[in-house]
Design an enzyme around this catalytic site. Structure first.
Site, PDB file in Angstrom:
ATOM      1  N   SER B 327      20.274  51.478  83.683  1.00  0.00           N
ATOM      2  CA  SER B 327      21.733  51.633  83.775  1.00  0.00           C
ATOM      3  C   SER B 327      22.192  52.155  85.129  1.00  0.00           C
ATOM      4  CB  SER B 327      22.208  52.586  82.679  1.00  0.00           C
ATOM      5  OG  SER B 327      21.830  52.070  81.429  1.00  0.00           O
ATOM      6  N   THR B 328      21.288  52.675  85.929  1.00  0.00           N
ATOM      7  CA  THR B 328      21.715  53.153  87.253  1.00  0.00           C
ATOM      8  C   THR B 328      22.170  51.981  88.112  1.00  0.00           C
ATOM      9  OG1 THR B 328      19.461  53.033  88.120  1.00  0.00           O
ATOM     10  CG2 THR B 328      20.162  55.147  87.237  1.00  0.00           C
TER      11      THR B 328
END
Lengths: 379, 647
Positions: B327-328
């Site tokens: 998700s980064t």
């Protein structure tokens, strides 16, 4: 003229013999020996040990021996010449036998204070024997083949034995020294020319036969001869010594690097720096001037000896003197040629300079005989 | 027998003639000798004198002192310590066994070393020194030194050896040195003569290896007089070499050591980067190892232990490890969509918990779905479906172009070993490498940092720094060499609308500061030091439908090496970004639980330049944090470690 023919009453007796001594010769010999002490002191790194001091003691002993020999009348020496020769021959056989019967390759007899090499002694006794022989032989028979054969045998026996040891240097000295006495005695030119041309022919044949179907020597023997004649072809083996020796000589220049400043000898690049190669140290440290001066001293010794020989009307005395002088000449001529790269390295010391007991004492003995001949010369 | 007097005179004159002939011949020969002397000594004198000098003089190398390595504040990271050893010259010793027996009564001798020394003595000439004891203490050296009169041939010697006082803390950045091996020499085209010195140390890995040329320095020479067998007689003169360049890192030792301790035995990596200059303040990889072991020569058992470890202590995970960013990566997708005008602040997406794309169901991490979400909410709660929808409209080309602007897929030029390029996938890449066409499912995967995309922790930190500043900052590891600053080109604007960046930053702020943010538990409550971050949890496996049906997706139930990677990136302070931080915990589980607390602690340490006050932490965590701080404080090495402290 033989000693039987002149009146001995003119010959000095007793202590007055000292007055008739060839002092100039002794002075020259001492000068050369002095050069030797100096160099031995230098190669030891500025120390009388381990070489200079023993050498000085031996020289002192040598001077005593010389005086003792000189005091004894020359006719005594003449009469014991044959016996001396035979005695030395026996000693040579003795060391040969002892050497082969499990005492290792020992070529000397221990006298306690020094080790006597019979091959060294032979250089003198051979000359004595030859001089006595020609003194005995009526001059007109000198060149007759059967009378030429006898001295040739006298020379070849010890030469062969020494060559077997193997000591190439000494055998060359014996052979050439003997031949010179024969030449001085008046043996006909023809013999020498024949022998020399035969020798040259043989060498020529040996080299010509190389690589052909009738090759006279084995391949490895040729290779040995190659490195012997041209050490530069093997710079790290046989050539190493001679290369380093030439470097030492060459780096001396005019005046040398100074006493005890020779890097070649001090740093052990020179082989046998205290014996056979001592001349290189002299040449390195004292340069051309030092080297040529030593050569001049040697030349003066030769000239004094020859002058003494010529002025002596006794046949034995003059032949002995010529023989001793020529042997002396051969010593330094071979040694210097060797270290200067003119001749193969055969192991001949520089007379009176190189460290070594036998050679020094035998030379002094020979000079003693020479002095005796000089003192007791017919007047 | 009487002879005819006339014949006598005749024979005598013949002897005289022959004697004169002989004398003449001898004189000629002596003349020849004289000429030869003249030729050698006068004509060729120069040439021979040169040869004599060459004989006599030998040139020896003096090894230069290796350049030292410092942190940004001048703390020594790698320095040269005197290394003491005992050598023995067999020739001077006389009775070698007796001398060694006496030596053994003074100090402890290693039997293995003695055996090696005995073998060396047999091989080498007796005047050459042989090492009988290496790396002994100063006390032992002194003990030998005062007893030298009864130890003939024994010399206590002092050399230099590399020492890393920070032990494992800089192992992956700085690497280590070791003696030159034949393998090293075979790799170098034209090896420096220095490398042939026995036991000479060269950099093997890390910065020591990469900057070997400048750290090594130049050898000095001394001219010594040697004799024919090579023994040194005296030194004639010497020309000092040039010591190696001192290297100053951008890393802050205090922060680095803290981070290393904070990571502990986890298989993890953490980077702290100055957002504005690109200086790397911390490049930590765990677990670590003591580089000093390699300098001294590591035992086979110890080496095996390092290589067989599943946590790969020898790897510099910060630059070598590549992980799906999870998700980064969503900030990249968001920016691509914002720039394309597809997403805008009030644009919402309905998240039912999954999305059907070409007959395949892509799940959101939250099975129940997020309902209506806008960009800020999607980042805050890490809604996957929102980004799937954006990606479907934006397409992979724009996404990977945006990723490239943030340094993903770029190999940064750092003097460390094996700096990875990562992977920023494109259509071309897939066709060339995988031999297949890009499909829309791939785009969906990439949009949430799964699938093909791979990033190193370093790249994540760079990405975060660029998000925080909007400038193309690049990482820098070397601050100065020999006091001369290494040039860092000024950063340029990325050319992204500041409004779009702010939108994303706001989302990241919410991640850490909004009650519903995924990293709310790891917030900073100091108003001036607010943190903006993003969690990431990247799968290392595909969850099969069967597994999903059985409900076996809890990380804790899986073997370690199949658990998810935990990631967290952040910058702080929010309103005036100073530091960008990236943390990856391999197989650590969820980013919010495993990575965010570490990142928060490191960020606080960086912001406060040391131990932060407990007030910076949420009130209910303070007790736990205090205990943790005390525990870690013991692990962080002081700044004046010496060799003796090590023993």
């Amino acid at each position: 003229m033989s000693y039987l023919e002149y009146s001995v009453k003119h010959v000095p007796t007793g202590p007055s013999k000292i007055l008739h001594f060839n002092w100039a010769l002794l002075l020259l010999i001492s000068a050369v020996a002095g050069v030797g002490f100096l160099m031995l002191y230098s190669v030891a790194g500025g120390s009388f040990q381990p070489w200079a001091e023993p050498q000085m003691k031996r020289y002192a002993l040598g001077v005593v021996v010389m005086f003792m020999c000189a005091m004894v009348p020359i006719w005594f020496w003449r009469s014991v010449s044959g016996a001396a020769y035979l005695g030395t021959l026996v000693l040579l056989v003795l060391v040969e036998v002892m050497g082969s019967v499990g005492m290792g390759a020992q070529r000397w007899i221990d006298l306690g204070f020094m080790r006597l090499q019979p091959s060294e002694l032979m250089k003198v006794t051979l000359v004595m024997a030859l001089a006595a022989y020609y003194d005995w032989l009526p001059p007109r028979k000198t060149s007759r083949p059967q009378y030429v054969l006898i001295p040739v045998i006298l020379i070849l026996i010890p030469t062969a034995m020494v060559l077997r040891q193997p000591d190439l240097g000494t055998s060359i000295l014996l052979l050439t020294g003997g031949a010179i006495v024969m030449f001085a005695a008046g043996v006909h030119w023809g013999y020498f020319t024949a022998v020399i041309s035969m020798g040259v022919g043989l060498v020529f044949a040996v080299f010509q036969s190389r690589g052909t179907s009738w090759q006279l020597l084995k391949d490895y023997q040729y290779r040995r001869i190659d490195t012997f004649l041209d050490p530069a072809s093997d710079p790290l083996g046989a050539g190493y010594h001679i290369t380093q020796s030439k470097i030492a000589l060459g780096s001396g220049g005019w005046t040398g690097r100074g006493f005890m400043q020779g890097t070649q000898s001090r740093l052990n690049f020179l082989p046998e720096k205290h014996t056979d190669f001592i001349f290189t140290t002299l040449a390195e440290e004292f340069g051309y001037i030092g080297a040529i001066s030593l050569l001049a001293l040697y030349m003066l010794i030769i000239l004094f000896c020859l002058a003494s020989a010529i002025s002596n009307r006794d046949r034995y005395a003059s032949l002995l003197t010529i023989g001793v002088a020529s042997t002396f000449f051969l010593f330094f001529a071979v040694n210097m040629s060797m270290v200067m790269g003119l001749a193969p390295v055969v192991g001949v010391p520089l007379p009176l300079v190189s460290y070594g007991g036998s050679a020094m004492l035998v030379l002094m003995l020979a000079f003693g005989l020479l002095q005796s001949a000089h003192v007791h010369r017919p007047r | 027998m009487r002879k005819n007097p006339q014949e006598n005179a005749e024979t005598h004159s013949r002897v005289t003639r022959r004697a004169l002939l002989l004398g003449g011949a001898q004189l000629v020969f002596m003349g020849g000798l004289g000429l030869r002397m003249r030729q050698l000594q006068l004509e060729q004198a120069d040439q021979f004198r040169l040869l004599a000098e060459e004989n006599r003089i030998n040139i020896r190398l003096i090894p230069p002192a290796r350049g030292q390595i410092f942190d940004r504040n001048g703390v020594a990271i790698a320095r040269n310590e005197p290394a003491y050893r005992i050598t023995l010259v067999p020739e001077d010793a006389g009775d070698v066994d007796e001398v060694i027996a006496r030596l053994a009564s003074l100090i402890e001798l290693d039997p293995g070393e003695l055996e090696a020394a005995a073998a060396e003595m047999k091989r080498s000439p007796p005047f050459l020194p042989v090492t009988v004891a290496d790396r002994i203490s100063w006390e032992d050296l002194s003990r030998v030194a005062v007893n030298t009169p009864v130890l003939p041939g024994v010399t206590p010697e002092v050399g230099l050896s590399r020492f890393y006082p920070m032990r494992g803390d800089f192992a992956h950045v700085v690497g280590y040195v070791g003696p030159v091996s034949d393998y090293d020499l075979s790799k170098i085209e034209n090896p420096d003569q220095l490398l042939r010195i026995p036991r000479f140390q060269i950099g093997k890995v890390g910065l020591e290896g990469k900057m070997e040329e400048s750290l090594r320095g130049k050898a000095g020479t001394k001219r010594v007089e040697v004799n024919a067998v090579g023994r040194v007689m005296r030194e004639l003169d010497r020309r000092e070499g040039q010591q190696g360049d001192d290297v100053q890192l951008t890393i802050d030792q205090g922060l680095q050591s803290y981070t290393q301790a904070r990571l502990g035995d986890e298989s993890a990596a953490a980077i702290v980067m100055d957002c504005n200059t690109g200086d790397l303040l911390t490049v930590a990889s765990a677990p670590t190892f003591d580089p000093n072991l390699f300098v001294e020569g590591i035992s086979v058992a110890a080496y095996r232990e390092l290589t067989d470890n599943d946590y790969r202590p020898l790897a510099a995970k910060t630059v070598q490890g590549t992980y799906p960013p999870g998700s980064t990566f969503k900030m990249i997708t968001a920016l691509a969509a914002l720039e394309e005008g597809i997403a805008f602040p009030d644009h919402t997406v309905w998240c039912p918990g999954h999305l059907e794309v070409s007959n395949r169901r892509f799940h959101c991490w939250k099975r129940a779905g997020h309902g209506h979400v806008n960009l800020a909410q999607a980042l805050r709660e890490s809604c996957d479906v929102y980004f799937y929808e954006l990606a479907l409209e934006v397409g992979i080309d724009k996404i990977s172009a945006m990723a490239a602007r943030f340094g993903i897929g770029e190999r940064f030029d750092l003097p460390m070993s094996g700096v990875a390029k990562g992977l920023n996938p494109t259509r071309d890449w897939k066709r060339d490498v995988r031999g297949a066409d890009w499909v829309v499912g791939d785009t969906v995967n990439v949009s949430i940092g799964q699938g093909f995309v791979l990033t190193s922790p370093l790249q994540l930190a760079v990405m975060t720094a660029r998000l925080a500043t909007g400038r193309d900052v690049s990482p820098r590891l070397v601050k100065s060499i020999n006091g001369v600053d290494t040039p860092q080109p000024p950063s340029k604007r990325l050319g992204i609308n500041e409004a779009f960046l702010n939108e994303v930053r706001r989302g990241m702020y919410a991640v850490s500061n909004h009650r519903r943010g995924t990293a709310y538990g790891s917030r900073i409550i100091e108003d001036t030091n607010r943190l903006a971050g993003k969690t990431g949890t990247s799968q290392v496996r595909n969850i099969t439908a069967a597994e999903r049906a059985r409900g076996v997706s809890r990380n804790e139930d899986l073997p370690w090496n199949r658990r998810d990677h935990a990631l967290f990136v952040n910058f702080a302070p929010y309103d005036n970004p100073k530091y960008a931080v990236a943390v990856v915990v391999e197989h650590g589980g969820g980013g919010s639980k495993a990575a965010a607390p570490i990142a928060r602690d490191i960020t606080l340490q960086a912001l406060h330049g040391g131990q932060p006050p407990l007030e910076a932490y949420p009130a209910k965590d303070r007790k736990r944090i205090e205990e943790q701080q005390e525990r870690l404080q013991k692990l962080v090495p002081g700044r004046n470690l010496t060799r003796r402290d090590r023993a």
